[in-house]
Design a protein around this motif. Structure first.
Motif, PDB file in Angstrom:
ATOM      1  N   GLY A   1      31.247  44.587  17.180  1.00  0.00           N
ATOM      2  CA  GLY A   1      31.642  43.353  16.513  1.00  0.00           C
ATOM      3  C   GLY A   1      31.475  42.130  17.398  1.00  0.00           C
ATOM      4  O   GLY A   1      31.077  41.055  16.936  1.00  0.00           O
ATOM      5  N   THR A   2      31.760  42.286  18.690  1.00  0.00           N
ATOM      6  CA  THR A   2      31.588  41.174  19.631  1.00  0.00           C
ATOM      7  C   THR A   2      30.126  40.758  19.714  1.00  0.00           C
ATOM      8  O   THR A   2      29.790  39.563  19.682  1.00  0.00           O
ATOM      9  CB  THR A   2      32.116  41.566  21.012  1.00  0.00           C
ATOM     10  OG1 THR A   2      33.513  41.866  20.922  1.00  0.00           O
ATOM     11  CG2 THR A   2      31.898  40.452  22.018  1.00  0.00           C
TER      12      THR A   2
ATOM     13  N   HIS B   1      26.500  50.743  20.465  1.00  0.00           N
ATOM     14  CA  HIS B   1      27.956  50.680  20.330  1.00  0.00           C
ATOM     15  C   HIS B   1      28.425  51.475  19.122  1.00  0.00           C
ATOM     16  O   HIS B   1      29.423  52.209  19.187  1.00  0.00           O
ATOM     17  CB  HIS B   1      28.416  49.227  20.197  1.00  0.00           C
ATOM     18  CG  HIS B   1      28.221  48.413  21.443  1.00  0.00           C
ATOM     19  ND1 HIS B   1      28.362  48.935  22.704  1.00  0.00           N
ATOM     20  CD2 HIS B   1      27.907  47.090  21.608  1.00  0.00           C
ATOM     21  CE1 HIS B   1      28.136  48.003  23.598  1.00  0.00           C
ATOM     22  NE2 HIS B   1      27.850  46.866  22.957  1.00  0.00           N
TER      23      HIS B   1
ATOM     24  N   ILE C   1      24.061  46.706  19.592  1.00  0.00           N
ATOM     25  CA  ILE C   1      24.980  46.985  18.482  1.00  0.00           C
ATOM     26  C   ILE C   1      24.811  48.421  18.001  1.00  0.00           C
ATOM     27  O   ILE C   1      25.799  49.139  17.745  1.00  0.00           O
ATOM     28  CB  ILE C   1      24.745  45.984  17.333  1.00  0.00           C
ATOM     29  CG1 ILE C   1      25.190  44.581  17.757  1.00  0.00           C
ATOM     30  CG2 ILE C   1      25.476  46.421  16.064  1.00  0.00           C
ATOM     31  CD1 ILE C   1      24.811  43.485  16.777  1.00  0.00           C
TER      32      ILE C   1
ATOM     33  N   PHE D   1      33.354  50.179  18.109  1.00  0.00           N
ATOM     34  CA  PHE D   1      33.146  49.215  17.034  1.00  0.00           C
ATOM     35  C   PHE D   1      33.582  47.801  17.430  1.00  0.00           C
ATOM     36  O   PHE D   1      33.017  46.818  16.941  1.00  0.00           O
ATOM     37  CB  PHE D   1      33.878  49.681  15.781  1.00  0.00           C
ATOM     38  CG  PHE D   1      33.401  51.023  15.274  1.00  0.00           C
ATOM     39  CD1 PHE D   1      32.110  51.184  14.802  1.00  0.00           C
ATOM     40  CD2 PHE D   1      34.233  52.131  15.306  1.00  0.00           C
ATOM     41  CE1 PHE D   1      31.664  52.414  14.347  1.00  0.00           C
ATOM     42  CE2 PHE D   1      33.795  53.361  14.864  1.00  0.00           C
ATOM     43  CZ  PHE D   1      32.505  53.513  14.382  1.00  0.00           C
ATOM     44  N   GLU D   2      34.579  47.682  18.286  1.00  0.00           N
ATOM     45  CA  GLU D   2      34.979  46.351  18.726  1.00  0.00           C
ATOM     46  C   GLU D   2      33.868  45.691  19.536  1.00  0.00           C
ATOM     47  O   GLU D   2      33.587  44.493  19.371  1.00  0.00           O
ATOM     48  CB  GLU D   2      36.261  46.427  19.553  1.00  0.00           C
ATOM     49  CG  GLU D   2      37.495  46.778  18.724  1.00  0.00           C
ATOM     50  CD  GLU D   2      38.761  46.679  19.548  1.00  0.00           C
ATOM     51  OE1 GLU D   2      38.692  46.199  20.696  1.00  0.00           O
ATOM     52  OE2 GLU D   2      39.826  47.073  19.041  1.00  0.00           O
ATOM     53  N   ASP D   3      33.223  46.463  20.403  1.00  0.00           N
ATOM     54  CA  ASP D   3      32.102  45.929  21.178  1.00  0.00           C
ATOM     55  C   ASP D   3      30.944  45.555  20.257  1.00  0.00           C
ATOM     56  O   ASP D   3      30.263  44.533  20.467  1.00  0.00           O
ATOM     57  CB  ASP D   3      31.642  46.948  22.220  1.00  0.00           C
ATOM     58  CG  ASP D   3      32.674  47.157  23.318  1.00  0.00           C
ATOM     59  OD1 ASP D   3      33.504  46.246  23.514  1.00  0.00           O
ATOM     60  OD2 ASP D   3      32.659  48.214  23.960  1.00  0.00           O
TER      61      ASP D   3
ATOM     62  N   GLU E   1      25.323  36.091  15.589  1.00  0.00           N
ATOM     63  CA  GLU E   1      25.513  35.118  14.515  1.00  0.00           C
ATOM     64  C   GLU E   1      25.602  33.703  15.066  1.00  0.00           C
ATOM     65  O   GLU E   1      25.018  32.763  14.507  1.00  0.00           O
ATOM     66  CB  GLU E   1      26.788  35.451  13.726  1.00  0.00           C
ATOM     67  CG  GLU E   1      26.664  36.668  12.831  1.00  0.00           C
ATOM     68  CD  GLU E   1      27.964  36.953  12.074  1.00  0.00           C
ATOM     69  OE1 GLU E   1      29.001  36.352  12.445  1.00  0.00           O
ATOM     70  OE2 GLU E   1      27.942  37.763  11.142  1.00  0.00           O
TER      71      GLU E   1
ATOM     72  N   ARG F   1      27.845  41.328  17.485  1.00  0.00           N
ATOM     73  CA  ARG F   1      27.465  40.758  16.184  1.00  0.00           C
ATOM     74  C   ARG F   1      27.834  39.278  16.126  1.00  0.00           C
ATOM     75  O   ARG F   1      27.048  38.441  15.678  1.00  0.00           O
ATOM     76  CB  ARG F   1      28.174  41.510  15.067  1.00  0.00           C
ATOM     77  CG  ARG F   1      27.935  40.942  13.668  1.00  0.00           C
ATOM     78  CD  ARG F   1      29.087  41.282  12.747  1.00  0.00           C
ATOM     79  NE  ARG F   1      30.336  40.749  13.246  1.00  0.00           N
ATOM     80  CZ  ARG F   1      31.539  41.258  12.967  1.00  0.00           C
ATOM     81  NH1 ARG F   1      31.646  42.330  12.213  1.00  0.00           N
ATOM     82  NH2 ARG F   1      32.641  40.688  13.450  1.00  0.00           N
ATOM     83  N   ASP F   2      29.052  38.935  16.578  1.00  0.00           N
ATOM     84  CA  ASP F   2      29.478  37.529  16.575  1.00  0.00           C
ATOM     85  C   ASP F   2      28.579  36.683  17.477  1.00  0.00           C
ATOM     86  O   ASP F   2      28.266  35.528  17.151  1.00  0.00           O
ATOM     87  CB  ASP F   2      30.931  37.425  17.039  1.00  0.00           C
ATOM     88  CG  ASP F   2      31.910  38.062  16.051  1.00  0.00           C
ATOM     89  OD1 ASP F   2      31.502  38.286  14.899  1.00  0.00           O
ATOM     90  OD2 ASP F   2      33.059  38.343  16.447  1.00  0.00           O
TER      91      ASP F   2
ATOM     92  N   THR G   1      23.852  39.315   8.670  1.00  0.00           N
ATOM     93  CA  THR G   1      23.644  39.786  10.036  1.00  0.00           C
ATOM     94  C   THR G   1      23.329  41.269  10.041  1.00  0.00           C
ATOM     95  O   THR G   1      22.504  41.745  10.834  1.00  0.00           O
ATOM     96  CB  THR G   1      24.899  39.508  10.881  1.00  0.00           C
ATOM     97  OG1 THR G   1      25.219  38.119  10.792  1.00  0.00           O
ATOM     98  CG2 THR G   1      24.668  39.857  12.336  1.00  0.00           C
TER      99      THR G   1
END
Length: 616
Positions: free
Chosen positions: A481-482, A471, A468, A477-479, A488, A484-485, A608
């Protein structure tokens, strides 16, 4: 077990109308008057509030109040007179009237309007003497006024200046009620004088506090008479009368007439005896009645109410029992108006496959042998897949789905993931592995993966935190966010599995929690399933109550999978109750513990972003 416990200035009724039965609005609404009304445990009469639904208007004490003031703003004007009439069940039971010295001269135009002069109030008591007496007079009653914001604002402002706590009486304004039922064809406006003339009030308002309060009483009863055919017959109806619901909905309120007032589950039932909706509440009667008022604004619920022909209630001993029964009934009936019906067969788990070279799989039964690691359950397959991807980011476990032989074939070749250093390549012999493939033995890879799933998620947290950060540094930022999800999802599933595991494994857990009435709420749990719950009242022997609860508890067959012997969300409810303040373990077969370095270390009280920052 043991539990730790922790001057009347009411003015006399006025001589004019004390005990006089007023126009029959309340008698028309409720049929018969009930006296003396509700009482507390000691027999002392108590007044129900607007938030206590289902109270007939005949059982409510109203204090109709009117003020005269030196101006129109409570910020720079004072009170010159307070007048109030107390009514209950269509009868006047008391009156209050007092001039008040505002501490400033009464303006000439106010004196002409009200007839109250500076000389009249010069010898009158100040508000610091009158207000406490009025609040005592109105204690426990619903305050009523015509244009209530004006009068109540002056009373509250005076209380603030005196550092006197406002008692929080419920307030009813007759102006919006009049706008609901009095049309422009009947009256040009909704002023008190206009309405008093329309309804032929026994008192003509004359800008004196007590006279205007008496006129408002007549207006209020006349408004109640008009609202009765619309179904506005109870106290809670007044709270929503100015935000009307369709007449066909309001008239169906009789479906809630026989509901219990304690905790429980309720079911709206359709014409084919099908369950349309299941809900729960600490006060079933209050909750069910709210569906027939303007408090219910959901279009789906309005549609459901129009279809319902009856409402069934299941009284419960405790709130926990009610919530568990709700879950079981939703699972059993799958009501179409419950937004998310809960089905255990739709739950997903992440576990290692039982092969020579295990891989991560998403399954629905959570089957696992003793000591085998599982993560979940997850409410969707996509969420479980995200957890798999999180684990694969930290461990070079194979991602192919074919079954591999225990001894690799001489002709087998490594896949692209091995060449990228993301797989230990157990499918090929050691001498055929690419130089870029991890050198770890696959058994060690699987052992590390199992530790991350069962005990120590730090390798996954560290790996994803590093990715993260990379990235973000590269503005991808999309990567970020992926990833991060994925983190989580994994932490949520791992913490849930670790939280449920000790409860699911226990043949029996008996626990107790103090109630607000100095008794005990007793719970018996077997293999994660609520077997029974009971309440031991104050003064009873709690150990005898525990023995009785255990004796009548449901027999629960041990589960054959990693999941509990019930819906996983039921065990979630049980675990949350066991973790609530004041709970005491009476009996347990196994220790109720979670790994010190487990996933909950990262999810309890931390976002997170905080987890990623700490890991980085």
């Amino acid at each position: 077990m043991h539990a730790q416990r922790s001057n009347d200035l009411r003015p006399a009724p006025g001589p004019r109308d004390a005990g006089k039965r007023l126009p029959g609005a309340l008698r028309t609404v409720s049929g018969t008057l009930r006296s003396p009304g509700p009482v507390d445990m000691s027999g002392t009469p108590v007044q129900l509030g607007l938030d206590e639904l289902g109270t007939p208007l005949s059982d409510v004490t109203f204090v109709v109040v009117d003020l005269e003031t030196t101006g129109g703003s409570s910020k720079d004007s004072g009170i010159t007179e307070i007048g109030a009439v107390k009514v209950r069940g269509g009868e006047v039971i008391g009156e209050f009237q007092s001039l008040v010295n505002p501490g400033v001269p009464v303006p000439a135009f106010i004196a002409r309007l009200t007839g109250i002069t500076t000389l009249m109030v010069a010898s009158a008591p100040g508000i610091e003497l009158v207000l406490p007496s009025f609040l005592e007079f109105a204690r426990g009653a619903v305050l009523v006024a015509h244009n209530a914001p004006f009068d109540i604002s002056f009373l509250k402002a005076a209380a603030r200046r005196m550092d006197l706590a406002w008692p929080g009486n419920q307030v009813l304004d007759t102006v919006p009620l009049a706008r609901r039922v009095v049309t422009r064809d009947e009256a040009p406006n909704h002023k008190l004088g206009t309405l008093a003339a329309l309804f032929r009030a026994t008192v003509t308002p004359d800008h004196r506090a007590l006279s205007d309060a008496r006129a408002t009483v007549d207006v209020m009863h006349a408004l109640f008479d008009r609202m009765a055919p619309l179904g506005i017959t109870h106290l809670e109806d007044l709270a929503t009368a100015t935000d009307p619901v369709p007449d066909d909905i309001r008239k169906r309120r009789h479906l809630a007439d026989d509901m219990p007032s304690g905790p429980g589950v309720y079911m709206f039932v359709g014409p084919a005896d099908e369950v349309l909706y299941v809900g729960t509440s600490k006060n079933v009667r209050t909750r069910v009645r709210s569906y027939f008022t303007a408090a219910e604004k959901r279009s789906r619920m309005t549609e459901m109410i129009r279809l319902a022909v009856s409402v069934r209630a299941v009284p419960c001993a405790t709130d926990l029992e009610a919530r568990v029964r709700e879950l079981r009934l939703i699972t059993e009936h799958a009501p179409r108006y419950n937004r998310r019906s809960k089905h255990p067969e739709r739950m997903h788990w992440v576990r290692l496959s039982a092969e020579a070279y295990p891989r991560l799989t998403v399954v629905r039964d959570g089957a696992a042998g003793p000591g085998e690691a599982v993560v979940g359950p997850f409410v969707s397959r996509s969420r479980a897949t995200e957890a798999v991807e999180a684990l694969q980011s930290a461990h070079q476990v194979r991602q192919c789905t074919k079954k591999l032989p225990a001894v690799p074939s001489a002709s087998a070749s490594a896949c692209v993931l091995a060449e990228m250093g993301r797989c230990s390549a157990p499918c090929v012999r050691p001498e055929a592995r690419p130089a870029t493939a991890p050198a770890d033995d696959y058994a060690d890879v699987v052992a590390g993966l199992a530790r991350s799933m069962a005990h120590d998620p730090s390798p996954v947290v560290t790996a994803l935190a590093r990715r993260i950060a990379e990235h973000v540094e590269q503005q991808r930022f999309e990567d970020a966010g992926t990833d991060r999800d994925r983190l989580e999802a994994f932490l949520a599933g791992a913490s849930r599995a670790q939280r449920l595991a000790p409860v699911v494994a226990s043949p029996q857990i008996v626990a107790a929690r103090p109630t607000e009435t100095a008794g005990w709420e007793i719970v018996v749990v077997r293999y994660g399933r609520l077997a029974t719950t009971a309440v031991c009242k104050h003064g009873q022997d709690p150990l005898a109550a525990v023995a009785s609860a255990v004796a009548v508890a449901e027999h629960v067959v041990p589960p054959t999978s990693a999941g509990p012997a019930c819906h996983p969300e039921e065990t979630d409810l049980v675990v949350a109750w066991l973790r609530s303040p004041g709970v005491r373990l009476v009996e347990t077969d196994l220790p109720l513990t979670c790994p010190v370095s487990g996933a909950e270390k990262y999810v309890v009280g931390r976002s997170t972003a905080e987890v990623v920052s700490a890991a980085g």
